[in-house]
Every structure is written in structure tokens, then in C-alpha cells.
Design a protein around this motif. Structure first.
Motif, mmCIF file in Angstrom:
data_model
loop_
_atom_site.group_PDB
_atom_site.id
_atom_site.type_symbol
_atom_site.label_atom_id
_atom_site.label_comp_id
_atom_site.label_asym_id
_atom_site.label_seq_id
_atom_site.Cartn_x
_atom_site.Cartn_y
_atom_site.Cartn_z
ATOM 1 N N PRO A 33 0.834 -1.205 0.000
ATOM 2 C CA PRO A 33 0.000 0.000 0.000
ATOM 3 C C PRO A 33 0.872 1.261 0.000
ATOM 4 O O PRO A 33 2.018 1.241 0.456
ATOM 5 C CB PRO A 33 -0.799 -0.107 1.299
ATOM 6 C CG PRO A 33 -0.738 -1.536 1.680
ATOM 7 C CD PRO A 33 0.538 -2.079 1.126
ATOM 8 N N ASN A 34 0.314 2.331 -0.475
ATOM 9 C CA ASN A 34 1.065 3.568 -0.675
ATOM 10 C C ASN A 34 1.729 4.080 0.599
ATOM 11 O O ASN A 34 2.900 4.466 0.588
ATOM 12 C CB ASN A 34 0.142 4.638 -1.270
ATOM 13 C CG ASN A 34 0.912 5.776 -1.883
ATOM 14 O OD1 ASN A 34 2.074 5.618 -2.233
ATOM 15 N ND2 ASN A 34 0.271 6.910 -2.025
ATOM 16 N N LYS A 35 1.023 4.086 1.730
ATOM 17 C CA LYS A 35 1.598 4.604 2.980
ATOM 18 C C LYS A 35 2.765 3.749 3.463
ATOM 19 O O LYS A 35 3.778 4.265 3.942
ATOM 20 C CB LYS A 35 0.528 4.695 4.054
ATOM 21 C CG LYS A 35 -0.484 5.782 3.807
ATOM 22 C CD LYS A 35 -1.487 5.872 4.924
ATOM 23 C CE LYS A 35 -2.501 6.969 4.650
ATOM 24 N NZ LYS A 35 -3.455 7.106 5.748
ATOM 25 N N VAL A 36 2.636 2.445 3.354
ATOM 26 C CA VAL A 36 3.711 1.538 3.773
ATOM 27 C C VAL A 36 4.917 1.707 2.854
ATOM 28 O O VAL A 36 6.057 1.788 3.310
ATOM 29 C CB VAL A 36 3.213 0.078 3.766
ATOM 30 C CG1 VAL A 36 4.337 -0.884 4.093
ATOM 31 C CG2 VAL A 36 2.043 -0.098 4.713
ATOM 32 N N ARG A 37 4.642 1.770 1.564
ATOM 33 C CA ARG A 37 5.715 1.946 0.588
ATOM 34 C C ARG A 37 6.464 3.253 0.820
ATOM 35 O O ARG A 37 7.689 3.305 0.754
ATOM 36 C CB ARG A 37 5.133 1.893 -0.817
ATOM 37 C CG ARG A 37 6.182 1.888 -1.896
ATOM 38 C CD ARG A 37 5.574 1.783 -3.278
ATOM 39 N NE ARG A 37 4.885 3.026 -3.603
ATOM 40 C CZ ARG A 37 3.620 3.103 -3.997
ATOM 41 N NH1 ARG A 37 2.893 2.023 -4.107
ATOM 42 N NH2 ARG A 37 3.087 4.269 -4.281
ATOM 43 N N LEU A 38 5.738 4.311 1.136
ATOM 44 C CA LEU A 38 6.364 5.609 1.386
ATOM 45 C C LEU A 38 7.273 5.552 2.611
ATOM 46 O O LEU A 38 8.395 6.066 2.587
ATOM 47 C CB LEU A 38 5.300 6.685 1.573
ATOM 48 C CG LEU A 38 5.814 8.087 1.864
ATOM 49 C CD1 LEU A 38 6.640 8.610 0.702
ATOM 50 C CD2 LEU A 38 4.653 9.016 2.145
ATOM 51 N N ALA A 39 6.825 4.909 3.678
ATOM 52 C CA ALA A 39 7.645 4.805 4.895
ATOM 53 C C ALA A 39 8.921 4.011 4.635
ATOM 54 O O ALA A 39 10.013 4.413 5.049
ATOM 55 C CB ALA A 39 6.844 4.165 6.017
ATOM 56 N N ARG A 42 11.316 6.078 2.420
ATOM 57 C CA ARG A 42 11.992 7.128 3.187
ATOM 58 C C ARG A 42 13.077 6.534 4.086
ATOM 59 O O ARG A 42 14.149 7.134 4.265
ATOM 60 C CB ARG A 42 10.978 7.908 4.009
ATOM 61 C CG ARG A 42 10.099 8.793 3.127
ATOM 62 C CD ARG A 42 8.999 9.442 3.886
ATOM 63 N NE ARG A 42 9.511 10.477 4.779
ATOM 64 C CZ ARG A 42 8.747 11.188 5.586
ATOM 65 N NH1 ARG A 42 7.437 10.991 5.608
ATOM 66 N NH2 ARG A 42 9.275 12.107 6.358
ATOM 67 N N ILE A 70 9.804 9.026 10.263
ATOM 68 C CA ILE A 70 9.630 7.765 9.544
ATOM 69 C C ILE A 70 9.189 6.651 10.497
ATOM 70 O O ILE A 70 8.272 5.887 10.193
ATOM 71 C CB ILE A 70 10.944 7.358 8.842
ATOM 72 C CG1 ILE A 70 11.282 8.316 7.731
ATOM 73 C CG2 ILE A 70 10.864 5.933 8.294
ATOM 74 C CD1 ILE A 70 12.687 8.159 7.187
#
Length: 72
Positions: A33-39, A42, A70
Motif C-alpha cells: 500500500p502507498n503509505k507503507v511503501r512511502l515509509a 523514506r 519515519i
């Protein structure tokens, strides 16, 4: 790499650094998912910034703040 157990064996520490800093970002691009991928992305960039040959002491405060955000 052992495909049956899905394990990476026989790699040196530099190999794991490359995996964490560069290849993991590409590997998770369409999977998580986008939020997990972003974390995770980073966090990979943070590790890249910490492992470069020349560290800028001025950026330490920014990196410290970034890793706190993060991990939260």
C-alpha cells in the motif's frame, strides 16, 4: 539465493546495503500500500544518506528529525 525458502544467503554486508538502499525501493513499488511503501522508501533514503562516504554535519539534525518521523 535459495528460491525454495525465499532466503538470501552468501551475501556480504555491502550487498545487503545495496539491497536496502536501492533495490528494495524498486521491488516494493507495486506490491505494498502507498503509505507503507512511502515509509519504507523514506527509510531506505535515510540509510543511503547515512552510508555515503562524505557526511555533511549540518544535515545530521535533519536526518535525526526525518528518522523520527519515519519510525512514527
Amino acid at each position: 539465493m535459495q528460491l525454495k525458502e525465499l532466503k538470501l544467503v552468501g551475501l556480504k554486508s555491502h550487498d545487503f546495503h545495496v539491497l536496502m538502499q536501492q533495490l528494495l525501493v524498486v521491488a516494493i513499488r507495486d506490491i505494498l500500500p502507498n503509505k507503507v511503501r512511502l515509509a519504507i522508501t523514506r527509510l531506505c533514503f535515510f540509510f543511503y544518506a547515512m552510508c555515503i562516504k562524505v557526511l555533511d554535519p549540518v544535515k545530521f539534525d535533519d536526518l535525526e528529525n526525518e528518522v523520527a518521523i519515519i519510525l512514527c
